[in-house]
Design an enzyme around this catalytic site. Structure first.
Site, PDB file in Angstrom:
ATOM      1  N   ASN A 295       0.851  -1.175   0.000  1.00  0.00           N
ATOM      2  CA  ASN A 295       0.000   0.000   0.000  1.00  0.00           C
ATOM      3  C   ASN A 295       0.902   1.246   0.000  1.00  0.00           C
ATOM      4  O   ASN A 295       1.713   1.425   0.923  1.00  0.00           O
ATOM      5  CB  ASN A 295      -0.885  -0.046   1.257  1.00  0.00           C
ATOM      6  CG  ASN A 295      -1.812   1.135   1.342  1.00  0.00           C
ATOM      7  OD1 ASN A 295      -1.392   2.269   1.106  1.00  0.00           O
ATOM      8  ND2 ASN A 295      -3.049   0.911   1.698  1.00  0.00           N
TER       9      ASN A 295
ATOM     10  N   HIS B  38       0.986   6.160   1.894  1.00  0.00           N
ATOM     11  CA  HIS B  38       1.720   7.104   2.732  1.00  0.00           C
ATOM     12  C   HIS B  38       2.863   7.816   2.010  1.00  0.00           C
ATOM     13  O   HIS B  38       3.414   8.784   2.524  1.00  0.00           O
ATOM     14  CB  HIS B  38       2.156   6.441   4.033  1.00  0.00           C
ATOM     15  CG  HIS B  38       0.953   6.061   4.843  1.00  0.00           C
ATOM     16  ND1 HIS B  38      -0.065   6.961   5.099  1.00  0.00           N
ATOM     17  CD2 HIS B  38       0.557   4.893   5.377  1.00  0.00           C
ATOM     18  CE1 HIS B  38      -1.018   6.358   5.780  1.00  0.00           C
ATOM     19  NE2 HIS B  38      -0.672   5.094   5.952  1.00  0.00           N
TER      20      HIS B  38
ATOM     21  N   ARG C  19       3.426  18.766   1.933  1.00  0.00           N
ATOM     22  CA  ARG C  19       3.990  19.958   1.311  1.00  0.00           C
ATOM     23  C   ARG C  19       3.094  20.549   0.221  1.00  0.00           C
ATOM     24  O   ARG C  19       3.348  21.637  -0.281  1.00  0.00           O
ATOM     25  CB  ARG C  19       5.354  19.612   0.687  1.00  0.00           C
ATOM     26  CG  ARG C  19       6.511  19.835   1.622  1.00  0.00           C
ATOM     27  CD  ARG C  19       6.701  21.325   1.855  1.00  0.00           C
ATOM     28  NE  ARG C  19       7.571  21.608   2.973  1.00  0.00           N
ATOM     29  CZ  ARG C  19       8.826  21.974   2.858  1.00  0.00           C
ATOM     30  NH1 ARG C  19       9.388  22.059   1.683  1.00  0.00           N
ATOM     31  NH2 ARG C  19       9.530  22.250   3.919  1.00  0.00           N
TER      32      ARG C  19
ATOM     33  N   HIS D  78      -5.705   3.552  -1.520  1.00  0.00           N
ATOM     34  CA  HIS D  78      -7.029   3.874  -0.990  1.00  0.00           C
ATOM     35  C   HIS D  78      -7.419   5.261  -1.496  1.00  0.00           C
ATOM     36  O   HIS D  78      -6.811   6.260  -1.101  1.00  0.00           O
ATOM     37  CB  HIS D  78      -6.965   3.848   0.545  1.00  0.00           C
ATOM     38  CG  HIS D  78      -8.293   4.036   1.208  1.00  0.00           C
ATOM     39  ND1 HIS D  78      -8.450   3.893   2.570  1.00  0.00           N
ATOM     40  CD2 HIS D  78      -9.521   4.338   0.726  1.00  0.00           C
ATOM     41  CE1 HIS D  78      -9.714   4.111   2.884  1.00  0.00           C
ATOM     42  NE2 HIS D  78     -10.385   4.397   1.781  1.00  0.00           N
TER      43      HIS D  78
ATOM     44  N   ARG E 125      -7.246  12.713   0.942  1.00  0.00           N
ATOM     45  CA  ARG E 125      -6.181  13.231   1.825  1.00  0.00           C
ATOM     46  C   ARG E 125      -4.788  12.757   1.396  1.00  0.00           C
ATOM     47  O   ARG E 125      -3.794  13.351   1.771  1.00  0.00           O
ATOM     48  CB  ARG E 125      -6.433  12.834   3.281  1.00  0.00           C
ATOM     49  CG  ARG E 125      -6.285  11.365   3.531  1.00  0.00           C
ATOM     50  CD  ARG E 125      -6.394  11.029   4.987  1.00  0.00           C
ATOM     51  NE  ARG E 125      -7.748  11.225   5.488  1.00  0.00           N
ATOM     52  CZ  ARG E 125      -8.185  10.671   6.612  1.00  0.00           C
ATOM     53  NH1 ARG E 125      -7.368   9.936   7.346  1.00  0.00           N
ATOM     54  NH2 ARG E 125      -9.410  10.847   7.016  1.00  0.00           N
TER      55      ARG E 125
ATOM     56  N   THR F  15      -8.067   3.512   8.477  1.00  0.00           N
ATOM     57  CA  THR F  15      -9.261   2.673   8.599  1.00  0.00           C
ATOM     58  C   THR F  15      -9.269   2.023   9.979  1.00  0.00           C
ATOM     59  O   THR F  15      -8.310   1.343  10.346  1.00  0.00           O
ATOM     60  CB  THR F  15      -9.231   1.576   7.509  1.00  0.00           C
ATOM     61  OG1 THR F  15      -8.862   2.199   6.283  1.00  0.00           O
ATOM     62  CG2 THR F  15     -10.567   0.911   7.377  1.00  0.00           C
TER      63      THR F  15
ATOM     64  N   GLY G 255       1.388  -1.447   4.339  1.00  0.00           N
ATOM     65  CA  GLY G 255       1.754  -0.101   3.898  1.00  0.00           C
ATOM     66  C   GLY G 255       2.680   0.608   4.857  1.00  0.00           C
ATOM     67  O   GLY G 255       3.886   0.719   4.628  1.00  0.00           O
ATOM     68  N   HIS G 256       2.111   1.056   5.961  1.00  0.00           N
ATOM     69  CA  HIS G 256       2.800   1.980   6.860  1.00  0.00           C
ATOM     70  C   HIS G 256       4.195   1.500   7.278  1.00  0.00           C
ATOM     71  O   HIS G 256       5.169   2.258   7.208  1.00  0.00           O
ATOM     72  CB  HIS G 256       1.919   2.235   8.089  1.00  0.00           C
ATOM     73  CG  HIS G 256       2.436   3.326   8.963  1.00  0.00           C
ATOM     74  ND1 HIS G 256       3.172   3.073  10.096  1.00  0.00           N
ATOM     75  CD2 HIS G 256       2.359   4.674   8.852  1.00  0.00           C
ATOM     76  CE1 HIS G 256       3.516   4.214  10.653  1.00  0.00           C
ATOM     77  NE2 HIS G 256       3.030   5.210   9.916  1.00  0.00           N
TER      78      HIS G 256
END
Ligand code: PXP
Length: 398
Positions: A162, A165, A173, A198, A204, A256, A368-369
């Site tokens: 994912n 991020h 920025r 996502h 966002r 989520t 992801g993160h």
């Protein structure tokens, strides 16, 4: 009656799920019409099984499995068993592990095979007395394994990444760098089997330009995560990703938070799934690892469920983590038995991933993160390769 499992080492050290093996043993005993009997299974190491091999069979060296029927007659067939206890099976996890590597199968799969083999011996089947008997035993063993076979039994768990991020950093920025499209390519070059993004209602991180470019540049598979809202459904149908994952989406949340309450909104979700199915796009539902949610997902036509691993990853005590892990394993097994395909994700990192990757009912992990944050320090290519090595080692090689 049931199977009593004893591990002379912590099963977590082998990334083993005791409940999963117990469930498969119960299924095997049901198929062999011995569900009302008991069996003891000891999982041990080469040293102990080697000692038993010498002591009780006068043979040198370790082996993979030993069976000691309680009613030790020459021809002990099913209908002659009067005892409620079938006997003992001893398995060397160390040897099973080496065999799993040689055969390119998961350790759970190899252990399931050894349990099958041991059970058949307890029931009087034998492969050393005559060719005819050996053939009968191998055939039955193959049939039983075929029935228990999971699609992932002989394949490595896939790693989908994912890249949301990367876009989060860009948005901090408000400029064009770093670009999640470039990140996706690097992930693929480093061995990712798929890319997940996502597209949130509030945009966002990932935006419309990103998903359009990603659709054109992803060489593996594009999994579009989304809430079931009108505008995003329209974009997704136009985009034609390889699959969509429906998630609950709240504007205020950081990420989520929980799984979809499928059981509580069957009608709405069924309608959305039907639209994607008609367009040839498989749908996955992101759910908490609960049987009720799995069953509801099946009822409304989902192809996949993605099991939420957040509570397992966030658990503060070993006991809670173990309970959460067992819930994931059980929900995955239930989904598999129902014919659903299974992914998992959320919160997985370089410590928590291995045990989930070891579950051979789970096809793909969405991470992801942890990877993006590690990439800040070691680079994206290395961060992906390190995670892939964990997934590969846990899903096949121990
Ligand atoms: N799966 C789903 C459904 C998610 O919403 C997320 C977070 O975007 C992930 C997996 C990946 O979670 P993480 O970024 O914690 O690895």
């Amino acid at each position: 009656m049931t199977a009593v499992f004893t591990f002379n080492r912590d099963p977590a050290k082998f990334n083993l799920c005791k409940k999963l093996l117990q469930r498969r043993t119960a299924l095997l005993m049901e198929k062999l019409q011995t569900a009302d009997h008991g069996v003891s299974i000891l999982f041990t190491d080469d040293q102990e099984i080697g000692w038993m091999n010498k002591q009780y069979r006068n043979r040198d060296g370790a082996t993979n499995v030993l069976s000691f029927p309680l009613n030790d007659q020459d021809s002990l067939l099913l209908n002659t068993i009067s005892e409620r206890e079938l006997g003992d099976i001893i398995i060397s996890v160390e040897t099973a592990q080496k065999e799993a590597v040689e055969m390119d199968v998961s350790l759970h799969h190899r252990l399931t095979w050894l349990i099958t083999h041991g059970l058949l011996h307890l029931l009087g089947y034998d492969h050393e007395r005559s060719e005819k008997e050996a053939e009968e035993m191998w055939d039955l063993e193959a049939d039983l394994m075929q029935e228990l076979y999971t699609s992932r039994s002989t394949q490595m768990t896939q790693l989908a990444i994912n890249v949301d991020h990367v876009a989060t950093i860009r948005e901090a920025r408000g400029i064009t760098e770093p670009d999640p499209v470039a990140a996706a390519s690097i992930c693929e070059l480093a061995g990712a089997a798929g890319i997940v993004v996502h597209l949130r209602e509030d945009r966002r991180h990932i935006n419309d330009r990103d998903v359009r470019l990603l659709r054109q540049t992803i060489k593996t598979r594009m999994n579009l995560e989304m809430g079931a809202n009108k505008e995003i459904i329209r974009i997704a149908l136009d985009l034609q990703p390889d699959m969509v994952t429906l998630v609950p989406e709240k504007r205020q949340e950081l990420t989520t938070e929980g799984g979809l309450n499928v059981a509580g909104q069957k009608k709405k979700l069924a309608k959305t799934i039907a639209r994607f199915t008609k367009a040839g796009i498989p749908v996955s539902l992101f759910i908490d690892p609960e049987r009720k949610q799995v069953k509801a997902s099946l009822d409304i036509g989902a192809t996949y469920v993605e099991l939420h691993t957040g509570k397992y990853c966030d658990a503060v005590s070993e006991e809670t983590q173990e309970n959460e892990y067992q819930q994931i394993a059980e929900a995955a097994e239930a989904a598999y038995q129902m014919g659903l395909r299974i992914n998992a994700g959320h919160g997985l990192d370089y410590q928590t991933t291995a045990r989930i990757a070891a579950l051979d009912t789970i096809e793909e992990l969405s991470i992801g993160h942890a990877i993006i944050t590690r990439a800040v320090f070691v680079g994206l290519d290395q961060a992906v390769r390190e995670m892939k090595a964990i997934v590969r080692d846990a899903s096949m090689v121990f």
